[in-house]
Design an enzyme around this catalytic site. Structure first.
Site, PDB file in Angstrom:
ATOM      1  N   GLU A 150       0.955  -1.096   0.033  1.00 32.56           N
ATOM      2  CA  GLU A 150      -0.107   0.077  -0.028  1.00 32.56           C
ATOM      3  C   GLU A 150       0.904   1.272   0.029  1.00 32.56           C
ATOM      4  O   GLU A 150       1.987   1.147   0.528  1.00 32.56           O
ATOM      5  CB  GLU A 150      -0.938  -0.099   1.131  1.00 32.56           C
ATOM      6  N   GLN A 198       2.010  -6.346   5.406  1.00 29.87           N
ATOM      7  CA  GLN A 198       2.176  -5.888   4.079  1.00 29.87           C
ATOM      8  C   GLN A 198       3.759  -6.287   3.677  1.00 29.87           C
ATOM      9  O   GLN A 198       4.321  -6.906   4.382  1.00 29.87           O
ATOM     10  CB  GLN A 198       2.021  -4.374   3.842  1.00 29.87           C
ATOM     11  N   ASN A 249     -12.304  -1.208  -1.099  1.00 27.64           N
ATOM     12  CA  ASN A 249     -11.740  -1.787   0.025  1.00 27.64           C
ATOM     13  C   ASN A 249     -12.346  -1.676   1.412  1.00 27.64           C
ATOM     14  O   ASN A 249     -12.874  -0.124   1.495  1.00 27.64           O
ATOM     15  CB  ASN A 249     -10.279  -1.265   0.422  1.00 27.64           C
ATOM     16  N   GLU A 250     -12.517  -2.492   2.333  1.00 24.39           N
ATOM     17  CA  GLU A 250     -13.318  -2.292   3.563  1.00 24.39           C
ATOM     18  C   GLU A 250     -14.392  -1.263   3.452  1.00 24.39           C
ATOM     19  O   GLU A 250     -14.442   0.008   4.148  1.00 24.39           O
ATOM     20  CB  GLU A 250     -12.366  -1.810   4.460  1.00 24.39           C
ATOM     21  N   TYR A 290      -6.828  -9.237  11.177  1.00 26.09           N
ATOM     22  CA  TYR A 290      -5.497  -9.088  11.679  1.00 26.09           C
ATOM     23  C   TYR A 290      -5.465  -9.881  13.114  1.00 26.09           C
ATOM     24  O   TYR A 290      -6.395  -9.872  13.723  1.00 26.09           O
ATOM     25  CB  TYR A 290      -5.103  -7.617  11.960  1.00 26.09           C
ATOM     26  N   GLU A 328      -6.244  -9.296   3.235  1.00 24.13           N
ATOM     27  CA  GLU A 328      -5.324  -8.862   4.280  1.00 24.13           C
ATOM     28  C   GLU A 328      -5.104  -9.495   5.503  1.00 24.13           C
ATOM     29  O   GLU A 328      -6.457  -9.830   6.090  1.00 24.13           O
ATOM     30  CB  GLU A 328      -5.903  -7.229   4.930  1.00 24.13           C
TER      31      GLU A 328
HETATM   32  O1  AHR Z   1      -3.056  -2.717   6.180  1.00 24.66           O
HETATM   33  C1  AHR Z   1      -3.294  -1.392   6.681  1.00 24.66           C
HETATM   34  C2  AHR Z   1      -4.898  -1.140   6.768  1.00 24.66           C
HETATM   35  O2  AHR Z   1      -5.589  -2.067   7.619  1.00 24.66           O
HETATM   36  C3  AHR Z   1      -5.221  -1.142   5.350  1.00 24.66           C
HETATM   37  O3  AHR Z   1      -5.013  -0.024   4.779  1.00 24.66           O
HETATM   38  C4  AHR Z   1      -6.778  -1.162   5.608  1.00 24.66           C
HETATM   39  O4  AHR Z   1      -7.602  -2.006   4.599  1.00 24.66           O
HETATM   40  C5  AHR Z   1      -7.045  -2.224   6.821  1.00 24.66           C
HETATM   41  O5  AHR Z   1      -7.753  -1.502   7.669  1.00 24.66           O
END
Ligand code: AHR
Length: 515
Positions: free
Chosen positions: A47, A368, A195-196, A264, A319
């Site tokens: 990103e 990432q 995205n999201e 995450y 992600e």
């Molecule tokens: O990876 C960092 C951020 O985490 C990304 O930009 C977003 O999609 C997610 O919330």
């Protein structure tokens, strides 16, 4: 009948001795390969965030001391080629829904600047744009995955991006591309539609987003999707199963090739804890979070099975990774964190989960690639480090496009206080040459664990392997000691007839080759 009884008795005895002897007991069903592990499970995400692109991958003409081609670092290219990156998602993340691709084409001196409002409020000069990214993908041999702007963009903008990168002949967008120096289209297959969308992508409801997706997806190709593009709908946040349900129910399946999921491993969003100096309690908590991926992909897949029993639509975990406090002294908006053996454990168990669910999980993108979150490479000016996560992804790349071998696991526990987790994680595959690979992780930081593997369906004569381990779970590579953690040959596995015995040191990742 007699044969079945003997087989059942063997399995029962196998489990009895395994449990009695405090071993994990695995059965490898080598004759039952049914699904292919898509290489795209080993995908990455880069990103416009912190030094993920600028300084990490791309240095432009800012540093004459770092060898580069067209501003892209040669050391990064070499390391990523070795990793065999199959697919790379770009330019975000949250950044994607603020990005206007036309600002990043044409002569660099004419490109407008913008403020990267999500990530540190820094100036984005658009010097790394569509051509730079797609040429970079060509050089590392990865398929590009473009994340389109839905939140602040338009249907026209995204449909023109598809034309710009893919169309040939006399059309305004292909003429513009040619005028900018690229004759042949890149034939990009993977496109994210926002995205999201539930958060930074527009704070939408799933019902609203499903309608928006229908509109965008319609204009990205023709009646029959004759360009064979692969459209990924912005997916659920972790365990938001309702989101997946609505998307699968409300989007016509001829418009939809993949549904995303973001997850995450975080202890607590308000107190994420340090990347290096963590306690065993924090180690345990993060591994617990990482292992939740099993439940998440199982339950999202079950919803998808209901609407798509033939499994045509992929679950795309675009992600994933561990998220800690940014290193002190760095811009908190840049999400720069070190990477330890704990991250190797997260990577090992997560990739095993994806492999074992490869019937539905057909792409995943680690968050990432460089200098951001659970990165595979960290840079400091002209220096680079390959992280423990890099080494796990490199060791596991033997699974790319191989046939999944199902495994049955009778696990043992990693006990911490009153809580416990399954200590062993495993997946196995058979590659195109008929070679079997087994990846095994022992997450217990304090115990060597014995694993016995019963080898069914194939006769193996030889085992070799590599291991990633270190003295402490906090151990990591640094700019002064770049090779403290790296894979070395593994001598702790032995085959006797149809039994494989493996001795796994504490907090280790092992990949075995069976012939
Ligand atoms: O990876 C960092 C951020 O985490 C990304 O930009 C977003 O999609 C997610 O919330």
């Amino acid at each position: 009948m007699k044969k079945t009884r003997i087989a059942l008795l063997t399995i029962a005895l196998f489990y009895y001795f395994a449990i009695y002897g405090q071993q994990a007991a695995i059965i490898l069903h080598a004759g039952e390969v049914r699904y292919r592990i898509s290489k795209n499970i080993y995908g990455h995400f880069a990103e416009h965030l912190g030094h993920g692109i600028y300084g990490g991958i791309y240095i432009g003409d800012t540093n004459k001391l770092i060898p580069n081609s067209d501003g892209v670092r040669d050391d990064i290219i070499a390391a990523l080629k070795k990793l065999k990156v199959p697919v790379l998602r770009w330019p975000g993340g949250c950044f994607a829904d603020t990005y206007h691709w036309k600002d990043g084409i044409g002569p660099k001196k004419n490109r407008p600047s913008m403020v990267n409002k999500w990530w540190g409020g820094v100036t984005e000069d658009n010097s790394f744009g569509t051509h730079d990214f797609l040429n970079f993908c060509e050089r590392i041999g990865a398929d590009p995955y473009l994340a389109g702007n839905v939140g602040s963009g338009s249907v026209q903008e995204l449909s023109q991006w598809v034309q710009y990168v893919n169309s040939d002949g006399q059309a305004p967008m292909s003429n513009l591309r040619k005028a900018n120096g690229r004759k042949q289209p890149w034939h990009v297959k993977y496109f994210g539609v926002g995205n999201e969308a539930w958060g930074c992508g527009g704070n939408m409801t799933p019902e609203y987003y499903a309608n928006i997706f229908r509109q965008y997806a319609t204009f990205m190709t023709d009646w029959n999707n004759s360009d064979h593009i692969f459209r990924v709908a912005s997916g659920a946040n972790g365990d938001d199963y309702h989101w997946t349900e609505v998307l699968m129910r409300d989007i016509p399946h001829q418009l939809l090739e993949g549904v995303a999921l973001h997850y995450y491993s975080v202890i607590d969003w308000k107190a994420k804890g340090p990347a290096i100096d963590f306690t065993q309690q924090q180690y345990f908590s993060i591994l617990k979070q990482a292992l939740r991926m099993e439940e998440l992909v199982s339950r999202h897949s079950a919803i998808m099975d209901k609407y798509d029993p033939q499994k045509k639509i992929a679950l795309v975990v675009d992600e994933w990774g561990g998220w800690y406090d940014a290193e002190s002294g760095t811009n908190p908006g840049f999400l720069f964190q070190q990477n330890t053996m704990r991250d190797a454990m997260i990577a090992g168990v997560t990739l095993n989960i994806f492999n074992n669910h490869c019937d539905r999980v057909r792409m995943a993108n680690l968050a990432q690639m460089v200098n951001v979150l659970q990165a595979v490479i960290l840079t400091d000016k002209e220096k680079i480090i390959l992280t423990p996560t890099y080494h796990v992804m490199e060791m596991y790349n033997v699974h790319q496009d191989a046939g999944l071998i199902p495994v049955t696991v009778k696990n043992i526990s990693y006990v911490y206080g009153k809580d416990s987790l399954p200590a062993i994680s495993v997946s196995a595959s058979k590659d195109a040459k008929g070679i079997t690979h087994l990846s095994i992780v022992n997450i217990d930081p304090g115990k060597t664990n014995m694993v016995s593997v019963q080898l069914l369906g194939e006769v193996y004569k030889e085992v070799t392997g590599r291991i990633l381990s270190s003295h402490e779970i906090q151990d990591h590579n640094s700019f002064d000691d770049t090779d403290k953690i790296k894979p070395v040959p593994f001598w702790g596995a032995e085959i006797k007839n149809d039994m494989l015995q493996v001795k796994l040191p504490p907090a280790s990742v092992v990949v075995l080759t069976l012939r």
